[in-house]
Scaffold this motif. Structure first.
Motif, PDB file in Angstrom:
ATOM      1  N   ILE A  69      -7.528   5.947   4.823  1.00  0.00           N
ATOM      2  CA  ILE A  69      -6.351   7.129   4.486  1.00  0.00           C
ATOM      3  C   ILE A  69      -6.156   6.535   5.729  1.00  0.00           C
ATOM      4  CG2 ILE A  69      -5.889   9.072   4.650  1.00  0.00           C
ATOM      5  CD1 ILE A  69      -8.072   9.859   2.033  1.00  0.00           C
ATOM      6  N   VAL A  70      -7.120   6.961   6.949  1.00  0.00           N
ATOM      7  CA  VAL A  70      -6.424   7.046   9.160  1.00  0.00           C
ATOM      8  C   VAL A  70      -6.181   5.713   8.485  1.00  0.00           C
ATOM      9  CG1 VAL A  70      -7.024   7.136  11.292  1.00  0.00           C
ATOM     10  CG2 VAL A  70      -8.180   8.361   9.508  1.00  0.00           C
ATOM     11  N   GLY A  71      -6.592   4.305   8.249  1.00  0.00           N
ATOM     12  CA  GLY A  71      -6.014   3.387   7.357  1.00  0.00           C
ATOM     13  C   GLY A  71      -4.315   2.909   8.041  1.00  0.00           C
ATOM     14  N   VAL A 254     -13.083  12.705  -3.117  1.00  0.00           N
ATOM     15  CA  VAL A 254     -12.222  13.801  -3.033  1.00  0.00           C
ATOM     16  C   VAL A 254     -11.403  12.357  -2.649  1.00  0.00           C
ATOM     17  CG1 VAL A 254     -10.365  15.229  -2.481  1.00  0.00           C
ATOM     18  CG2 VAL A 254     -12.497  15.728  -4.035  1.00  0.00           C
ATOM     19  N   ALA A 255     -11.948  11.878  -1.652  1.00  0.00           N
ATOM     20  CA  ALA A 255     -11.093  10.940  -0.796  1.00  0.00           C
ATOM     21  C   ALA A 255     -11.554   9.800  -0.689  1.00  0.00           C
ATOM     22  CB  ALA A 255     -13.243  11.022   0.738  1.00  0.00           C
ATOM     23  N   LEU A 256     -12.467   9.137  -1.717  1.00  0.00           N
ATOM     24  CA  LEU A 256     -12.411   7.596  -2.257  1.00  0.00           C
ATOM     25  C   LEU A 256     -11.241   7.637  -3.325  1.00  0.00           C
ATOM     26  CD1 LEU A 256     -15.949   6.437  -2.762  1.00  0.00           C
ATOM     27  CD2 LEU A 256     -14.633   5.903  -1.566  1.00  0.00           C
ATOM     28  N   LEU A 257     -11.279   8.690  -4.481  1.00  0.00           N
ATOM     29  CA  LEU A 257     -10.107   8.898  -5.090  1.00  0.00           C
ATOM     30  C   LEU A 257      -8.405   9.130  -4.321  1.00  0.00           C
ATOM     31  CD1 LEU A 257     -10.758  11.007  -7.532  1.00  0.00           C
ATOM     32  CD2 LEU A 257     -10.562   9.014  -8.116  1.00  0.00           C
ATOM     33  N   GLY A 258      -8.850   9.667  -2.755  1.00  0.00           N
ATOM     34  CA  GLY A 258      -7.153   9.545  -2.458  1.00  0.00           C
ATOM     35  C   GLY A 258      -7.207   8.494  -1.544  1.00  0.00           C
ATOM     36  N   ALA A 259      -8.599   7.834  -1.041  1.00  0.00           N
ATOM     37  CA  ALA A 259      -7.918   6.155  -0.402  1.00  0.00           C
ATOM     38  C   ALA A 259      -7.301   5.032  -1.630  1.00  0.00           C
ATOM     39  CB  ALA A 259      -9.560   5.739   0.100  1.00  0.00           C
ATOM     40  N   GLY A 260      -7.962   5.445  -2.863  1.00  0.00           N
ATOM     41  CA  GLY A 260      -7.702   4.430  -3.699  1.00  0.00           C
ATOM     42  C   GLY A 260      -6.211   4.697  -4.319  1.00  0.00           C
ATOM     43  N   LEU A 262      -4.120   6.110  -1.705  1.00  0.00           N
ATOM     44  CA  LEU A 262      -2.813   5.688  -1.422  1.00  0.00           C
ATOM     45  C   LEU A 262      -2.884   4.371  -1.491  1.00  0.00           C
ATOM     46  CD1 LEU A 262      -0.691   7.307   1.038  1.00  0.00           C
ATOM     47  CD2 LEU A 262      -2.957   7.124   2.512  1.00  0.00           C
ATOM     48  N   VAL A 263      -3.865   3.227  -1.507  1.00  0.00           N
ATOM     49  CA  VAL A 263      -4.167   1.749  -0.782  1.00  0.00           C
ATOM     50  C   VAL A 263      -3.299   1.113  -2.129  1.00  0.00           C
ATOM     51  CG1 VAL A 263      -4.872  -0.341  -1.625  1.00  0.00           C
ATOM     52  CG2 VAL A 263      -5.956   1.989  -0.495  1.00  0.00           C
ATOM     53  N   LEU A 264      -3.005   1.813  -3.533  1.00  0.00           N
ATOM     54  CA  LEU A 264      -1.746   1.421  -4.916  1.00  0.00           C
ATOM     55  C   LEU A 264      -0.882   1.863  -4.191  1.00  0.00           C
ATOM     56  CD1 LEU A 264      -1.737   0.490  -7.303  1.00  0.00           C
ATOM     57  CD2 LEU A 264      -2.116   3.182  -8.250  1.00  0.00           C
ATOM     58  N   VAL A 265      -0.139   3.100  -3.814  1.00  0.00           N
ATOM     59  CA  VAL A 265       1.087   3.446  -3.401  1.00  0.00           C
ATOM     60  C   VAL A 265       1.584   2.321  -2.512  1.00  0.00           C
ATOM     61  CG1 VAL A 265       0.710   5.400  -4.796  1.00  0.00           C
ATOM     62  CG2 VAL A 265       1.074   5.284  -2.095  1.00  0.00           C
ATOM     63  N   SER A 266       0.428   2.346  -1.361  1.00  0.00           N
ATOM     64  CA  SER A 266       1.089   1.641   0.101  1.00  0.00           C
ATOM     65  C   SER A 266       1.131   0.039  -0.194  1.00  0.00           C
ATOM     66  CB  SER A 266       0.207   1.569   1.075  1.00  0.00           C
ATOM     67  OG  SER A 266      -0.907   0.940   0.854  1.00  0.00           O
ATOM     68  N   ARG A 267       1.042  -0.703  -0.764  1.00  0.00           N
ATOM     69  CA  ARG A 267       0.700  -1.562  -1.053  1.00  0.00           C
ATOM     70  C   ARG A 267       0.315  -2.637  -0.121  1.00  0.00           C
ATOM     71  NH1 ARG A 267       5.926  -2.102  -5.439  1.00  0.00           N
ATOM     72  NH2 ARG A 267       4.548  -0.753  -6.761  1.00  0.00           N
ATOM     73  N   LEU A 268      -0.386  -2.492   1.279  1.00  0.00           N
ATOM     74  CA  LEU A 268      -0.397  -2.954   1.717  1.00  0.00           C
ATOM     75  C   LEU A 268      -1.436  -4.111   2.094  1.00  0.00           C
ATOM     76  CD1 LEU A 268      -0.505   0.300   4.440  1.00  0.00           C
ATOM     77  CD2 LEU A 268       1.202  -1.257   4.566  1.00  0.00           C
ATOM     78  N   GLU A 272      -4.952  -4.839   6.490  1.00  0.00           N
ATOM     79  CA  GLU A 272      -4.242  -3.554   7.360  1.00  0.00           C
ATOM     80  C   GLU A 272      -4.642  -1.820   7.781  1.00  0.00           C
ATOM     81  OE1 GLU A 272      -0.090  -3.420   7.125  1.00  0.00           O
ATOM     82  OE2 GLU A 272       0.360  -5.593   7.632  1.00  0.00           O
ATOM     83  N   TYR A 273      -5.178  -1.979   6.835  1.00  0.00           N
ATOM     84  CA  TYR A 273      -5.663  -0.471   6.569  1.00  0.00           C
ATOM     85  C   TYR A 273      -7.319  -0.468   6.883  1.00  0.00           C
ATOM     86  CZ  TYR A 273      -6.257  -1.658   1.623  1.00  0.00           C
ATOM     87  OH  TYR A 273      -6.814  -2.426   0.106  1.00  0.00           O
ATOM     88  N   MET A 274      -7.639  -1.956   6.636  1.00  0.00           N
ATOM     89  CA  MET A 274      -9.507  -1.975   6.733  1.00  0.00           C
ATOM     90  C   MET A 274     -10.110  -2.194   7.801  1.00  0.00           C
ATOM     91  SD  MET A 274     -10.828  -1.274   3.415  1.00  0.00           S
ATOM     92  CE  MET A 274     -12.971  -1.808   3.652  1.00  0.00           C
ATOM     93  N   GLU A 275      -8.781  -2.354   8.577  1.00  0.00           N
ATOM     94  CA  GLU A 275      -9.509  -2.818  10.217  1.00  0.00           C
ATOM     95  C   GLU A 275     -10.004  -1.545  11.022  1.00  0.00           C
ATOM     96  OE1 GLU A 275      -6.423  -4.125  12.237  1.00  0.00           O
ATOM     97  OE2 GLU A 275      -6.718  -6.257  12.198  1.00  0.00           O
ATOM     98  N   ASP A 276      -9.762   0.012  10.459  1.00  0.00           N
ATOM     99  CA  ASP A 276      -9.988   0.794  11.102  1.00  0.00           C
ATOM    100  C   ASP A 276     -10.939   1.469  10.318  1.00  0.00           C
ATOM    101  OD1 ASP A 276      -8.170   2.433  12.712  1.00  0.00           O
ATOM    102  OD2 ASP A 276      -6.694   1.446  11.089  1.00  0.00           O
ATOM    103  N   VAL A 277     -11.786   1.184   9.907  1.00  0.00           N
ATOM    104  CA  VAL A 277     -13.163   1.138   9.083  1.00  0.00           C
ATOM    105  C   VAL A 277     -14.077   1.002   9.995  1.00  0.00           C
ATOM    106  CG1 VAL A 277     -15.160   1.223   7.028  1.00  0.00           C
ATOM    107  CG2 VAL A 277     -12.591   1.157   6.777  1.00  0.00           C
ATOM    108  N   GLU A 278     -15.025   2.084  10.110  1.00  0.00           N
ATOM    109  CA  GLU A 278     -16.116   2.030  11.280  1.00  0.00           C
ATOM    110  C   GLU A 278     -17.171   1.368  10.714  1.00  0.00           C
ATOM    111  OE1 GLU A 278     -14.727   2.030  14.771  1.00  0.00           O
ATOM    112  OE2 GLU A 278     -13.681   2.768  14.547  1.00  0.00           O
TER     113      GLU A 278
END
Length: 429
Positions: A69-71, A254-260, A262-268, A272-278
């Motif tokens: 989500i942060v990514g 809840v976090a995984l559902l939100g991430a999924g 957000l990935v769906l609606v962002s279409r990035l 781009e967003y996986m770079e922020d996964v530590e």
């Protein structure tokens, strides 16, 4: 007792190496986990399926979901917006900026949880410090200390509180009534301490401050539509966290559902967003959970907990300081989540209707304060600490174990000591 030798030796050696800070902590944790697993101390079921001795997947996937989500949020420019806004409100003055960021962090940690909060705030902090010519490390340390203090106030603020609430049958309002008043005082004391602890780092570049004051924060938003979608999803995720007692849906889900979503609606693009996964941080947690799980499996943690139980001798006046300080010390050495998971059944037994300290709910507050505030003492004492160290390293501002501990230990000691008279005056006298 002989079964203790290997897991205790492995954990002790791993801890020393992590403190020494010469080798990557993720490598140390994974090698230590591999040794206890290969030696048969813990098996596949213990590692992957047991909630007492295995990897805490709720923590791992909560972090993963929030990191994604942060990514996505990073792509909108919102962090740059917040960095400029915070710097302008503080007029570029470093201490005022630290106070503003710490208050925001502590407040958000109480409403959400401290791990989610530092995931959101740390990128903003790094950006604003770089813009002002400040060293980000002191600000990151101050924020994570404030997040652990603020998170103590509510049921959802710190993961150990969720465990304590479940075992003790405590509500969200119980935590607010019993702990929030003290947390407000502790936060004020911490902010005064920060003025002294970090005084050498309160020097900004006047030219950069002037440049920052001229910026328009609204121009930093690069994708307004994605920002609106992201904030809607984030709000829904945070609502899911707060409504956990009603919905009974784990924060990790809840976090995984939100991430999924957000990935769906962002279409990035995925990159781009996986770079922020530590990933290093997640693997470090996995290894740490396994090593601590081995200590639980062979009975080390239970023996320590039983010793605390015997030492109380049915006296609340003796049990409260023992539990408060004992929890603080042990939470500084091992992550406070597995410690509270092991210790909460002992407290439940003590305060049960037929227990030696029946009805003394003050023991739950002593456990929560000791575990939450004691987690500030070292770099691996709380989940939020580990997350911030990972973000700092990834962004080129590594924080060593000792640099964190020299500040965290002082703050933990002061806040835990101040908690004792509060517990005595309110509940025992």
């Amino acid at each position: 007792m002989t079964g203790w030798i290997l897991p205790v030796a492995v954990f002790a050696l791993a801890y020393v190496l992590i403190v020494h800070d010469r080798l990557p902590r993720t490598m140390i944790a994974l090698v230590g986990a591999g040794i206890v697993a290969a030696a048969g101390v813990v098996g596949a079921h213990d590692l992957f399926y047991s909630e007492h001795t295995g990897i805490d997947w709720n923590v791992i996937f909560l972090l993963l979901g929030m990191m994604i989500i942060v990514g996505v949020l990073r792509q909108t420019g919102v962090f740059e917006f917040l960095a400029i806004w915070a710097a302008k409100r503080a007029r570029g003055q470093p201490y005022r900026l630290m106070v503003l960021l710490c208050v925001l962090t502590a407040g958000a940690s109480a409403m959400l949880d401290n791990v989610t909060t530092v995931l959101l705030v740390a990128p903003v902090t790094i950006l604003v410090c770089v813009r002002l010519g400040l060293r980000p490390v002191p600000f990151l340390i101050a924020e994570v200390l404030a997040s652990n203090i603020g998170g103590t106030a509510t049921l959802v603020g710190d993961p150990p509180n969720i465990i304590i609430a479940s075992r003790g049958g405590l509500s969200y309002n119980d935590f607010l009534i019993h702990l929030a008043p003290l947390v407000v005082v502790l936060l004020a004391v911490f902010l005064l301490m920060a003025r002294v602890l970090f005084r050498k780092d309160f020097v900004a570049d006047p030219a950069r401050v002037a440049e920052m004051m001229e910026l328009n924060e609204r121009e930093a938003i690069g994708d307004p539509k994605l920002l609106v979608r992201s904030l809607i999803v984030l709000t829904a995720v945070l609502a899911g966290f707060v409504l956990h007692p009603v919905l009974h849906i784990e924060p990790s889900v809840v976090a995984l559902l939100g991430a999924g979503l957000l990935v769906l609606v962002s279409r990035l693009p995925t990159g781009e967003y996986m770079e922020d996964v530590e990933w290093e941080t997640l693997l470090f947690f996995a290894g740490l959970f396994i090593m601590v799980g081995a200590l639980v499996k062979v009975g080390v943690i239970d023996t320590i907990a039983d010793a605390l139980s015997v030492a109380t001798d049915g006296e609340a006046t003796r049990a409260v300081p023992l539990l408060l300080f004992g929890s603080a010390v042990l939470s500084a050495i091992i992550d406070n989540i597995p410690f509270v998971t092991t210790m909460s059944p002992v407290v439940a037994q003590l305060v049960a209707p037929d227990g030696p300290l029946a009805g003394e709910t003050v023991l739950w507050w002593a456990l929560a304060l000791g575990a939450d505030l004691g987690g500030n003492a070292t770099a691996i004492g709380a989940s939020a600490n580990v997350v911030v160290l990972g973000i700092a390293k990834r962004n080129g501002h590594p924080i060593s174990f000792w640099e964190f501990t020299k500040y965290g230990l002082v703050v933990a000691a002061a806040t835990v000591l101040l908690s004792l008279p509060y517990l005595w005056l309110r509940y025992l006298i």
